[in-house]
Motif scaffolding. Sequence first.
Motif, short mmCIF file in Angstrom:
data_model
loop_
_atom_site.label_atom_id
_atom_site.label_comp_id
_atom_site.label_asym_id
_atom_site.label_seq_id
_atom_site.Cartn_x
_atom_site.Cartn_y
_atom_site.Cartn_z
N PRO A 92 0.81 -1.21 0.00
CA PRO A 92 0.00 0.00 0.00
C PRO A 92 0.85 1.27 0.00
O PRO A 92 1.93 1.30 0.58
N SER A 93 0.34 2.31 -0.65
CA SER A 93 1.06 3.59 -0.73
C SER A 93 1.27 4.20 0.64
O SER A 93 2.22 4.93 0.86
N VAL A 94 0.31 3.93 1.52
CA VAL A 94 0.35 4.53 2.85
C VAL A 94 0.93 3.51 3.82
O VAL A 94 0.52 2.35 3.81
N VAL A 96 1.48 1.02 6.65
CA VAL A 96 0.50 0.27 7.46
C VAL A 96 0.95 0.32 8.92
O VAL A 96 2.10 -0.01 9.22
N PRO A 97 0.08 0.75 9.82
CA PRO A 97 0.51 0.86 11.22
C PRO A 97 0.65 -0.50 11.88
O PRO A 97 0.02 -1.46 11.47
N ALA A 98 1.46 -0.54 12.89
CA ALA A 98 1.49 -1.73 13.74
C ALA A 98 0.23 -1.73 14.59
O ALA A 98 -0.26 -0.67 14.98
N ARG A 104 -4.53 6.15 12.73
CA ARG A 104 -4.39 6.05 11.28
C ARG A 104 -4.36 7.43 10.63
O ARG A 104 -3.71 7.62 9.62
#
Lengths: 107, 549
Positions: A92-94, A96-98, A104
């Motif tokens: 994904p371009s953004v 990804v959070p843990a 977010r």
Amino acid sequence: MANALPTRAVLTANDVRSGDIVFWSADGSWTTDINNALISQGTETAETLLSRGQAEEAANRVVGTYLVALRPEDSAEPVPLKLREIRRLAGPSVPVPAAGTETRHAA
Amino acid sequence: MYAYDTHDQAFVEDRAREFRDQVERRLTGQLSEEEFRPLRLQNGLYLQLHAYMLRIAIPYGELNSTQLRKLGYIADTYDKGYGHFTTRQNIQFNWPKLVDTPDILDHLASVQMHAIQTSGNCIRNVTSDPFAGVAADEFVDPRPVSELLRQWSMLHPEFAFLPRKFKFAVTGAAEDRAAMKFHDIGIWAKTDDSGHPVFDLYVGGGQGRTPRVAKPFEPAVALPDLLPLLDAMLRVYNLHGRRDNKYKARIKILVEELGLENYRDEVRAELAGMDTAPFQSAVDEYERIHAQFEAAQPVMEPGESLDLSTASASLQAWVGQNVAAHRVPGWAVVQISVKPKGGIPGDVTGTQMLALADLADAFSAGELRITHRQNVVFPYVRAGDLPGLFKGLQDIGLAEDNIGEASDIIACPGLDYCGLATARSIPVAQELSTMLRAREATDALGPISLNISGCINACGHHHAANIGILGLNKAEKENYQITLGGRSDENATVGEVLGPGFDRDQVPAAIGRVLDTYLSLRSGADERFPDTYARVGKAPFKEAVYVGA
């Protein structure tokens, strides 16, 4: 008519249990790092890779095997030819959070 | 809201157990992927661009805080800490492992949720007005009939393998907030002269590669006649819908090829030959469901509206933009934007879900709604509680005051996640959001819908937007086509393609020129974008975007 086999390609799939994207490596196992993938040179090795993929699917280790065509240049680094595969590889371009660690939408 | 009875509860628990067994057989090789694929899809489990994706049903978009807390737990425990609210009022998790999905379904069943019929050629999750039951302009609460449809369509033996997927939307208010006319069947609930609910039916709407506005099929259908008629409509579609070409398999194509009158005749003939006795219990069931919704509503004594004269500018702006009229004076319908400046439309972290659940308990009787515009609604907020709720939303980054503005962008997951997409939607939405929030601060653009789809399947509803953007793959490069003039309300219209597409980095400037043109041509601040477009046509926009570039 079936698509012609790419002359320079790697074999990819998703791991059955985790869904992770994987590539068939030179040491005869699946790897999540495309840089460790076995690169076919010519249609004959591409056919061999596809056969390997079918066997691996039959063994229920992976799902959805196919060949990812690579840019034809001589660079050792495998770079997909198609937009879809470039995006699939990049993720994904953004970022990804843990899990549970950040907001977010935080500025 | 509706609570499962023992039958509902046993059903979802049995279904979760069944799927656990299917997954075990898949992992031990007793089921091939070919055999397993339809089983996982019937439980909402897709294989997407990067990983498995689980789509969970939120019937007519209604959730309670316990359910949202569970979704937050699933996000943090089994996924990567976030979920994505979809344009069908559902939620998707992008990274579940197959081995974990049986546990996830057990967790869902424990809070009366599931992922059934969120995929496949069946009747999908019924969508509805997110203001249901509290809207000031409501004729009939659409939730009881939506729930009736859920029960009727759940594992309906005749309609499990339709020619293609089938989508219902139900609204019961003057303003259509459910995009009802862009559905296979749209239902507009009203009341007859005696105050009884009646239902105007529309058929053959949809988006995708062949966008169509649904046509009026039958007005004022009485409640006892509703399910038999819908059953007959589905039967005729099931019989005659094309199965040879998936691109021509939706009911909109059948209605067009047969002609509306012929389709109606076929349905009436089917209905005349049907045994309608099994439907006789539907009215009693509707009444039971209706009574349950009524009983579950909090007591709402009329009160005073909020005095904002001494409130902060940010609170005033948020209330002015995000709060809608409630049917009870002194109460508020609060729309929570999941579209912060530069954010990802519809994405919410597990942490935010848990916090939203707490806020729903504190300020909305523990209930909330997901909208097809990928936002959240709190339906039961006392006007006096608005400052406290606003503060709580600020603390979790969900207090953007942009509901209904252009920056309130719908975006599908696009080529960042979706295996079908041809271009990315999310980064385009983020860039536009940043640009538009700056303009909205100075330009008083008014309400504008801007929707982005990452492929022709149109999950981002670009056809139905005042300004639509469609991402395509042009010679292995992302290219974005602009459509103008669409709308999804009661005056539903399909947007028109403006002209050739743009590279991604050209999109914000092109949209900026569209907005400049609208501002220069509108007859006044109260003339909305689609009305200006309908009045002046495509030409001035095209000239501004292509010639003036």
